[in-house]
Design a protein around this motif. Structure first.
Motif, PDB file in Angstrom:
ATOM      1  N   GLY A  71      -0.177  45.303  -3.930  1.00  0.00           N
ATOM      2  CA  GLY A  71      -1.089  46.340  -3.295  1.00  0.00           C
ATOM      3  C   GLY A  71      -1.810  46.035  -1.954  1.00  0.00           C
ATOM      4  O   GLY A  71      -2.853  46.429  -1.773  1.00  0.00           O
ATOM      5  N   VAL A  72      -1.166  44.962  -1.305  1.00  0.00           N
ATOM      6  CA  VAL A  72      -1.638  44.446  -0.007  1.00  0.00           C
ATOM      7  C   VAL A  72      -1.509  45.365   1.027  1.00  0.00           C
ATOM      8  O   VAL A  72      -0.327  46.148   1.048  1.00  0.00           O
ATOM      9  CB  VAL A  72      -0.791  43.109   0.208  1.00  0.00           C
ATOM     10  CG1 VAL A  72      -1.182  42.584   1.843  1.00  0.00           C
ATOM     11  CG2 VAL A  72      -1.375  42.065  -0.424  1.00  0.00           C
ATOM     12  N   ARG A 108       7.649  43.127   0.668  1.00  0.00           N
ATOM     13  CA  ARG A 108       7.799  43.470  -0.726  1.00  0.00           C
ATOM     14  C   ARG A 108       7.106  43.171  -1.578  1.00  0.00           C
ATOM     15  O   ARG A 108       6.429  43.966  -2.461  1.00  0.00           O
ATOM     16  CB  ARG A 108       9.594  43.507  -1.027  1.00  0.00           C
ATOM     17  CG  ARG A 108      10.460  44.457  -0.226  1.00  0.00           C
ATOM     18  CD  ARG A 108      11.877  44.285  -0.486  1.00  0.00           C
ATOM     19  NE  ARG A 108      12.447  44.417   0.787  1.00  0.00           N
ATOM     20  CZ  ARG A 108      13.170  45.846   0.785  1.00  0.00           C
ATOM     21  NH1 ARG A 108      12.818  46.719  -0.150  1.00  0.00           N
ATOM     22  NH2 ARG A 108      13.786  46.251   2.059  1.00  0.00           N
ATOM     23  N   LEU A 158       5.978  51.099   3.321  1.00  0.00           N
ATOM     24  CA  LEU A 158       5.968  52.104   2.443  1.00  0.00           C
ATOM     25  C   LEU A 158       6.875  53.251   2.632  1.00  0.00           C
ATOM     26  O   LEU A 158       7.527  53.696   1.682  1.00  0.00           O
ATOM     27  CB  LEU A 158       4.652  52.627   2.150  1.00  0.00           C
ATOM     28  CG  LEU A 158       3.452  51.494   1.666  1.00  0.00           C
ATOM     29  CD1 LEU A 158       2.125  52.225   1.482  1.00  0.00           C
ATOM     30  CD2 LEU A 158       3.935  50.847   0.396  1.00  0.00           C
ATOM     31  N   ARG A 213      -0.122  50.905  -7.479  1.00  0.00           N
ATOM     32  CA  ARG A 213      -0.363  49.562  -6.782  1.00  0.00           C
ATOM     33  C   ARG A 213      -1.575  49.800  -5.634  1.00  0.00           C
ATOM     34  O   ARG A 213      -2.666  48.971  -5.272  1.00  0.00           O
ATOM     35  CB  ARG A 213       0.762  49.181  -5.521  1.00  0.00           C
ATOM     36  CG  ARG A 213       1.846  48.387  -6.407  1.00  0.00           C
ATOM     37  CD  ARG A 213       3.173  48.692  -6.011  1.00  0.00           C
ATOM     38  NE  ARG A 213       4.252  48.144  -6.820  1.00  0.00           N
ATOM     39  CZ  ARG A 213       4.815  48.556  -7.882  1.00  0.00           C
ATOM     40  NH1 ARG A 213       4.157  49.624  -8.325  1.00  0.00           N
ATOM     41  NH2 ARG A 213       5.723  47.796  -8.457  1.00  0.00           N
ATOM     42  N   TYR A 214      -2.019  51.199  -5.270  1.00  0.00           N
ATOM     43  CA  TYR A 214      -2.863  51.371  -4.090  1.00  0.00           C
ATOM     44  C   TYR A 214      -3.833  52.316  -4.938  1.00  0.00           C
ATOM     45  O   TYR A 214      -4.407  52.897  -3.981  1.00  0.00           O
ATOM     46  CB  TYR A 214      -2.155  51.869  -2.730  1.00  0.00           C
ATOM     47  CG  TYR A 214      -1.464  50.926  -2.265  1.00  0.00           C
ATOM     48  CD1 TYR A 214      -2.051  50.006  -1.635  1.00  0.00           C
ATOM     49  CD2 TYR A 214      -0.015  50.502  -2.407  1.00  0.00           C
ATOM     50  CE1 TYR A 214      -1.328  48.884  -0.860  1.00  0.00           C
ATOM     51  CE2 TYR A 214       0.828  49.991  -1.808  1.00  0.00           C
ATOM     52  CZ  TYR A 214       0.079  48.584  -1.056  1.00  0.00           C
ATOM     53  OH  TYR A 214       0.862  47.833  -0.222  1.00  0.00           O
ATOM     54  N   GLY A 217       4.225  41.946  -1.026  1.00  0.00           N
ATOM     55  CA  GLY A 217       2.802  42.559  -0.715  1.00  0.00           C
ATOM     56  C   GLY A 217       2.666  43.778  -1.398  1.00  0.00           C
ATOM     57  O   GLY A 217       1.739  44.144  -1.684  1.00  0.00           O
ATOM     58  N   ILE A 218       3.544  44.663  -1.194  1.00  0.00           N
ATOM     59  CA  ILE A 218       3.639  45.883  -1.548  1.00  0.00           C
ATOM     60  C   ILE A 218       3.247  45.820  -3.510  1.00  0.00           C
ATOM     61  O   ILE A 218       2.315  46.646  -3.833  1.00  0.00           O
ATOM     62  CB  ILE A 218       4.826  46.948  -1.655  1.00  0.00           C
ATOM     63  CG1 ILE A 218       4.943  47.067  -0.071  1.00  0.00           C
ATOM     64  CG2 ILE A 218       4.717  48.103  -2.254  1.00  0.00           C
ATOM     65  CD1 ILE A 218       6.161  47.840   0.275  1.00  0.00           C
ATOM     66  N   ASP A 219       3.920  45.071  -4.080  1.00  0.00           N
ATOM     67  CA  ASP A 219       3.971  44.923  -5.407  1.00  0.00           C
ATOM     68  C   ASP A 219       2.407  44.502  -5.876  1.00  0.00           C
ATOM     69  O   ASP A 219       1.620  44.916  -6.788  1.00  0.00           O
ATOM     70  CB  ASP A 219       4.581  43.767  -6.436  1.00  0.00           C
ATOM     71  CG  ASP A 219       5.947  44.604  -6.221  1.00  0.00           C
ATOM     72  OD1 ASP A 219       6.081  45.806  -6.366  1.00  0.00           O
ATOM     73  OD2 ASP A 219       7.105  43.719  -6.375  1.00  0.00           O
ATOM     74  N   ARG A 238       9.942  52.856   4.103  1.00  0.00           N
ATOM     75  CA  ARG A 238      11.112  52.225   3.801  1.00  0.00           C
ATOM     76  C   ARG A 238      11.170  52.273   2.069  1.00  0.00           C
ATOM     77  O   ARG A 238      12.257  52.457   1.820  1.00  0.00           O
ATOM     78  CB  ARG A 238      11.104  50.716   4.028  1.00  0.00           C
ATOM     79  CG  ARG A 238      12.320  49.786   3.808  1.00  0.00           C
ATOM     80  CD  ARG A 238      12.200  48.367   4.363  1.00  0.00           C
ATOM     81  NE  ARG A 238      11.200  47.845   3.568  1.00  0.00           N
ATOM     82  CZ  ARG A 238      10.704  46.741   3.741  1.00  0.00           C
ATOM     83  NH1 ARG A 238      11.020  46.212   4.933  1.00  0.00           N
ATOM     84  NH2 ARG A 238       9.591  46.272   2.915  1.00  0.00           N
ATOM     85  N   GLN A 239      10.222  51.912   1.421  1.00  0.00           N
ATOM     86  CA  GLN A 239      10.363  51.993   0.089  1.00  0.00           C
ATOM     87  C   GLN A 239      10.445  53.226  -0.495  1.00  0.00           C
ATOM     88  O   GLN A 239      11.265  53.173  -1.319  1.00  0.00           O
ATOM     89  CB  GLN A 239       8.789  51.215  -0.556  1.00  0.00           C
ATOM     90  CG  GLN A 239       8.458  50.951  -1.873  1.00  0.00           C
ATOM     91  CD  GLN A 239       9.369  49.777  -2.529  1.00  0.00           C
ATOM     92  OE1 GLN A 239       9.508  48.684  -1.349  1.00  0.00           O
ATOM     93  NE2 GLN A 239       9.991  49.587  -3.323  1.00  0.00           N
ATOM     94  N   TYR A 255       4.213  55.104  -8.752  1.00  0.00           N
ATOM     95  CA  TYR A 255       4.665  53.690  -8.108  1.00  0.00           C
ATOM     96  C   TYR A 255       3.557  53.285  -7.152  1.00  0.00           C
ATOM     97  O   TYR A 255       2.916  52.196  -7.456  1.00  0.00           O
ATOM     98  CB  TYR A 255       6.077  53.658  -7.730  1.00  0.00           C
ATOM     99  CG  TYR A 255       6.380  52.479  -6.797  1.00  0.00           C
ATOM    100  CD1 TYR A 255       6.995  51.179  -7.508  1.00  0.00           C
ATOM    101  CD2 TYR A 255       6.121  52.019  -5.445  1.00  0.00           C
ATOM    102  CE1 TYR A 255       7.328  49.936  -6.851  1.00  0.00           C
ATOM    103  CE2 TYR A 255       6.241  51.165  -4.740  1.00  0.00           C
ATOM    104  CZ  TYR A 255       6.920  49.856  -5.545  1.00  0.00           C
ATOM    105  OH  TYR A 255       7.350  48.834  -4.644  1.00  0.00           O
TER     106      TYR A 255
END
Lengths: 180, 140
Positions: free
Chosen positions: A135-136, A129, B58, B82-83, A131-133, B60-61, B78
């Protein structure tokens, strides 16, 4: 003159496609330029590897710049970059924080025992989680975070000595220039 | 034999863990949303299709944000935070993407222009009723 038009059109297309091929060889198709560069690192509070009761947050790392290296015992490229991490990167003199990404703590500890532990501190992100923040999207990834907690630079993929010379050193030079 | 054919399907079903949707409408919304987003790892697969670990995380997110009552736009924002825009299959219209969005229209307009000029020139060269008997030569 107008008879030659198809030839001109053909040559123009050749030029266009040739440019496309050249452009793609100049850029890593796999790399996403992070929108987080020059933005404050996301907040996190993660347990230390091997000491689940000890929580490490973004705030406790402020003050001096550090590298945040995303790794996992399952990650093949991490084995390849490991000697560079303990050698060239370590010799840059910055704190090296490991983010153990989507890994079993016991596997991670075995991995570090086997290969050696270049990190000053390892924090664990078991479910990815944090990691998502950040941007991994895979490991290894390496962030340079300054003393104010701002992400200054990110490298995706294994670190090589060339990457250290070509990218890490200039990024660090930019940091020290402003006294950060 | 039939079992052998079904084997790959079986492994796909196992790899994609079912999410506990409240109802069919929610599931449809989830599928629609995850099909509009690109997996950052695998480059040319949607989040819905991809089997990569990051795509699983992602999904799941997205699911959890849906459960928390966030809108599709909020969820997309969101992920873009991040991406980057990379995750959007439909990039936003902004100066950087004008060429992408309007380039094909410009090419079409240029083509139309060329055709119009050609038609006009031929009409001038060969006024109606005065067609040459032998028009086999295709003049560009």
């Amino acid at each position: 003159m107008s008879r030659l038009m198809p030839l001109f059109v053909f040559l123009a297309l050749c030029g266009l496609f040739g440019f496309g091929i050249w452009w793609n060889t100049q850029h890593d198709q796999h790399e996403i330029v992070s929108p987080l560069i020059d933005k404050p690192a996301p907040d996190f509070l993660l347990p230390e590897l091997g000491q689940p009761m000890s929580m490490v947050g973004k705030a406790s790392l402020l003050g001096k710049p550090y590298f945040l290296n995303v790794f996992g015992s399952w990650c093949i490229e991490c084995v390849h970059e490991h000697p560079v991490l303990s050698g060239e990167v370590k010799s840059l003199g910055l704190r090296l924080v490991g983010l153990n990404y989507k890994d079993e703590p016991s596997d991670a500890m075995n991995w570090l025992r086997e290969h050696g532990n270049p990190f000053d501190l390892v924090i664990t992100d078991r479910d990815g989680r944090a990691g998502i923040d950040f941007g991994v999207y895979g490991a290894p990834e390496t962030f340079l975070i300054d003393g104010k907690g701002v992400i200054r630079y990110k490298h995706v993929g294994p670190i090589t000595p060339e990457v250290v010379d070509r990218e890490f050193r200039p990024a660090l030079a930019a940091l020290s220039k402003e006294g950060g | 034999m039939i079992f052998m054919l079904l084997l790959p399907l079986l492994s796909i079903a196992q790899a994609i863990q079912p999410l506990p949707f409240r109802d069919h409408a929610e599931e449809l919304r989830f599928q629609h949303l995850s099909a509009e987003l690109r997996c950052p790892m695998c480059q040319n697969e949607t989040l819905a299709d991809s089997n990569a670990p990051i795509a699983h995380d992602l999904r799941r997110q997205i699911f959890e944000m849906m459960q928390a009552g966030r809108s599709d736009a909020e969820i997309k924002a969101y992920l873009v935070d991040r991406y980057s825009d990379f995750v959007l299959y439909k990039p936003p219209v902004e100066p950087k993407t004008w060429l992408l969005w309007f380039g094909p229209l410009i090419v079409l307009a240029l083509g139309g222009l060329v055709v119009a000029i050609q038609v006009r020139r031929r009409a001038r060269q060969n006024p109606v009723g005065n067609m040459p008997a032998n028009d086999t030569e295709d003049d560009w």
